[in-house]
Write a protein that holds these residues in place. Structure first.
Motif, PDB file in Angstrom:
ATOM      1  N   GLU A   1       3.564   5.909   9.658  1.00  0.00           N
ATOM      2  CA  GLU A   1       4.438   5.157  10.550  1.00  0.00           C
ATOM      3  C   GLU A   1       5.529   4.459   9.738  1.00  0.00           C
ATOM      4  OE1 GLU A   1       4.358   1.526  13.877  1.00  0.00           O
ATOM      5  OE2 GLU A   1       2.508   2.535  13.277  1.00  0.00           O
TER       6      GLU A   1
ATOM      7  N   TYR B   1       3.736  16.224   7.662  1.00  0.00           N
ATOM      8  CA  TYR B   1       2.966  15.139   8.273  1.00  0.00           C
ATOM      9  C   TYR B   1       1.899  15.664   9.229  1.00  0.00           C
ATOM     10  CZ  TYR B   1       6.884  12.193   6.698  1.00  0.00           C
ATOM     11  OH  TYR B   1       7.836  11.546   5.948  1.00  0.00           O
TER      12      TYR B   1
ATOM     13  N   GLU C   1      -4.106   6.131   7.787  1.00  0.00           N
ATOM     14  CA  GLU C   1      -2.719   5.838   8.188  1.00  0.00           C
ATOM     15  C   GLU C   1      -1.984   5.060   7.115  1.00  0.00           C
ATOM     16  OE1 GLU C   1      -0.285   3.230  11.571  1.00  0.00           O
ATOM     17  OE2 GLU C   1      -2.272   4.046  12.051  1.00  0.00           O
TER      18      GLU C   1
ATOM     19  N   THR D   1      -4.592  15.151  11.078  1.00  0.00           N
ATOM     20  CA  THR D   1      -4.876  14.043  11.996  1.00  0.00           C
ATOM     21  C   THR D   1      -4.544  12.683  11.374  1.00  0.00           C
ATOM     22  OG1 THR D   1      -7.197  13.873  11.313  1.00  0.00           O
ATOM     23  CG2 THR D   1      -6.695  15.356  13.139  1.00  0.00           C
ATOM     24  N   SER D   2      -3.911  12.696  10.223  1.00  0.00           N
ATOM     25  CA  SER D   2      -3.463  11.443   9.609  1.00  0.00           C
ATOM     26  C   SER D   2      -2.171  10.983  10.273  1.00  0.00           C
ATOM     27  CB  SER D   2      -3.249  11.624   8.106  1.00  0.00           C
ATOM     28  OG  SER D   2      -2.130  12.468   7.863  1.00  0.00           O
ATOM     29  N   THR D   3      -1.765   9.745   9.966  1.00  0.00           N
ATOM     30  CA  THR D   3      -0.556   9.176  10.571  1.00  0.00           C
ATOM     31  C   THR D   3       0.278   8.482   9.505  1.00  0.00           C
ATOM     32  OG1 THR D   3      -1.642   8.811  12.702  1.00  0.00           O
ATOM     33  CG2 THR D   3       0.347   7.534  12.268  1.00  0.00           C
TER      34      THR D   3
ATOM     35  N   THR E   1       1.412  14.572  16.531  1.00  0.00           N
ATOM     36  CA  THR E   1       2.312  13.970  17.521  1.00  0.00           C
ATOM     37  C   THR E   1       3.491  13.305  16.827  1.00  0.00           C
ATOM     38  OG1 THR E   1       0.471  13.587  19.045  1.00  0.00           O
ATOM     39  CG2 THR E   1       2.470  12.278  19.383  1.00  0.00           C
TER      40      THR E   1
ATOM     41  N   THR F   1       6.163  10.551  17.440  1.00  0.00           N
ATOM     42  CA  THR F   1       6.564   9.429  18.280  1.00  0.00           C
ATOM     43  C   THR F   1       7.842   8.857  17.685  1.00  0.00           C
ATOM     44  OG1 THR F   1       4.242   8.951  18.782  1.00  0.00           O
ATOM     45  CG2 THR F   1       5.847   7.231  19.282  1.00  0.00           C
TER      46      THR F   1
ATOM     47  N   ASN G   1       1.389   2.757   6.868  1.00  0.00           N
ATOM     48  CA  ASN G   1       2.410   2.064   7.644  1.00  0.00           C
ATOM     49  C   ASN G   1       3.364   1.420   6.650  1.00  0.00           C
ATOM     50  OD1 ASN G   1       3.768  -0.214   8.999  1.00  0.00           O
ATOM     51  ND2 ASN G   1       2.466   0.276  10.742  1.00  0.00           N
TER      52      ASN G   1
ATOM     53  N   ASN H   1       0.473  13.122  12.132  1.00  0.00           N
ATOM     54  CA  ASN H   1       1.225  12.392  13.162  1.00  0.00           C
ATOM     55  C   ASN H   1       2.343  11.596  12.490  1.00  0.00           C
ATOM     56  OD1 ASN H   1      -0.626  13.145  15.329  1.00  0.00           O
ATOM     57  ND2 ASN H   1      -2.061  11.728  14.365  1.00  0.00           N
ATOM     58  N   LEU H   2       3.522  11.630  13.082  1.00  0.00           N
ATOM     59  CA  LEU H   2       4.683  10.915  12.542  1.00  0.00           C
ATOM     60  C   LEU H   2       5.180   9.942  13.600  1.00  0.00           C
ATOM     61  CD1 LEU H   2       6.912  10.448  10.445  1.00  0.00           C
ATOM     62  CD2 LEU H   2       8.122  12.419  11.421  1.00  0.00           C
ATOM     63  N   THR H   3       5.261   8.660  13.221  1.00  0.00           N
ATOM     64  CA  THR H   3       5.623   7.608  14.171  1.00  0.00           C
ATOM     65  C   THR H   3       6.742   6.748  13.599  1.00  0.00           C
ATOM     66  OG1 THR H   3       3.374   7.509  15.059  1.00  0.00           O
ATOM     67  CG2 THR H   3       4.771   5.592  15.431  1.00  0.00           C
TER      68      THR H   3
END
Length: 464
Positions: A283, A297, A260, A279-281, A321, A323, A262, A299-301
């Motif tokens: 944020e 991406y 991830e 499956t990476s993120t 996902t 978010t 951030n 996951n994008l948060t």
């Protein structure tokens, strides 16, 4: 009479105790002296209790002035430090990690130079297969700048489970050709130390197994001077805060499965290749405004309170996902592509410009959505059931649905708008879907027309 004799057996159990010894690499004259770690003549055991006279995993090691200790096979010790008062030579002290050698240190490595001009303390990774594995902390303490250092010359590896304390120390990489790696692999929170031009990392790998929210925190800007090659988040979280990351155009930024990034600033720039595992993120966590970069991406948060702008050039791909958070979004000119392999939801975001569905498992609306650009159904079904999906029409343009191939479809209702300026005039309107009749329109538009619809004014036909 029969007698019974009881025999008592007393067993003595001896427990082996491992003592920590202190070894000094003092060498023998003439100096400078070079000797192999596994040679007893290199060392002095202060306690005199070690069986082979060579430091082991439970021993503290100190390298004296004028001495180079070479490692050509894997060795281990409790700690490493330097002492420039042992031989009085005024010369450098070096640990040279060569081919196929791994030096494992369970405690702290302290690299501190002496007061003399030539009293340089160094760990030198001289071969591509050399590894320095520090399970504790790394202390760089220079009396003078540039004299307490770790130097890469080839594709060697330094692994650090603890943190760096730096005062006038250096981590030096021999330019782009030095293909080594600095790996942060702790099980608790760590800091990725940036120290101007004093630290020039080869590649950096984040492989921190600490449970979220523990992270590796970046404490300065990464530049093309600071980082020569790749930046990889293998596991754990890299927390940039307000710091930025700028890479070299011939190398890569990579987030592997479960990793991830951030950031409260911006997505990394300058790298020639960006690879984000499904499956990476990533944020975006800034309290100030941020632009969500056009990347593919996992996951994008979005979190915190800052406004968000979806990049107006390129495509924002989302394989996992989305978010969206509670941030305010600007979507003008942007394109979002849901391209995962499992079912996806568009999140709580209520406005898209261009929206692409490229997921054979299908995508569902997560909220009522207003579309101002084009809906492209490349593959899979967009399900609007239970939500309101509106194709917005305004004085600046009208949303549309692009050509639908055989693999694309819509399940549920859509609302289609057509902007009409508030000026009396004739307008050309046409239905956007097959099978529409005047009667379908009559409930929405007051009109009179050939075919029996009510008149808006006597003897005036408003629709032809």
């Amino acid at each position: 009479m029969k007698k019974t004799i009881l025999l008592s057996v007393i067993c003595c159990v001896f427990t082996a105790v491992c003592y920590s010894n202190s070894f000094f690499a003092v060498g023998t004259p003439p100096f400078p002296f070079t000797g192999n770690w596994n040679t007893a003549a290199v060392w002095v055991d202060l306690e005199g209790t070690d069986l082979d006279g060579i430091p082991d995993a439970n021993d503290d090691v100190t390298i004296g002035d004028g001495v180079t200790v070479t490692c050509t096979s894997s060795v281990a010790c409790l700690s490493i430090s330097y002492d420039f008062t042992i031989n009085g030579t005024g010369g450098f002290a070096r640990l040279d990690i060569g081919a196929l050698a791994t030096v494992t240190v369970s405690g702290t490595v302290t690299i501190k130079d002496g007061t003399g001009i030539g009293e340089i303390a160094e760990i030198f990774l001289s071969n591509a297969s050399g590894v320095l594995d520090i399970n504790g902390n790394l202390v760089l303490s220079g009396v003078s700048a540039g004299k307490a250092k770790i130097t890469y010359s080839r594709a060697a590896i330094v692994r650090l489970a603890g943190n760096i304390t730096n005062a006038n120390g250096q981590i030096i990489t021999g330019g782009l050709a030095a293909a080594g790696s600095f790996v942060l692999d702790g099980a608790a929170a760590q800091t990725l130390m940036i120290s101007g031009t004093d630290f020039t990392y080869p590649s950096i790998t984040i492989n921190n197994s600490a449970a979220s929210p523990a992270a590796v925190t970046l404490n300065g800007n990464i530049t093309t001077t600071t980082l020569k090659r790749d930046l990889t988040i293998q596991d754990g979280i890299l927390l940039t805060g307000a710091n930025t990351i700028t890479g070299n155009a011939t190398f890569s930024f990579i987030i592997q499965a479960g990793g991830e990034l951030n950031t409260a600033s911006a997505f990394p720039t300058g790298f020639g290749t960006i690879t984000l595992n499904a499956t990476s993120t990533v944020e975006y966590s800034g309290a100030g405004a941020q632009t969500i970069s056009a990347q593919n991406y996992g996951n994008l948060t979005s979190s915190s309170t800052g406004a968000r702008t979806l990049a107006s050039a390129g495509t924002i791909g989302i394989a996992g996902t989305f978010t969206a958070g509670t941030n305010i979004y600007t979507v003008t000119g942007s394109t979002v592509n849901f391209n995962g392999t499992g079912t996806q939801t568009t999140s709580a975001l209520t406005a898209f410009n261009n929206l692409t569905i490229d997921n054979a498992s299908g995508v569902s609306l997560g909220a009522n959505v207003d579309l101002t650009g084009t809906l492209t159904l490349t593959n899979g079904v967009l399900t609007t059931t239970g939500k309101i999906f509106t194709l917005i029409s305004s004085n600046s343009g009208t949303a549309r649905i692009g050509n639908i191939p055989g693999a694309g479809n819509i399940t549920g209702n859509i609302v289609m708008q057509r902007f009409i300026p508030a000026v009396p005039d004739w307008r050309i309107l046409s239905p956007s879907v097959a099978g529409t009749t005047m009667a379908d329109w009559n409930g929405e538009i007051s009109m009179s027309c050939i075919g029996g619809s009510p008149h808006t004014a006597p003897h005036f036909t408003s629709v032809y």
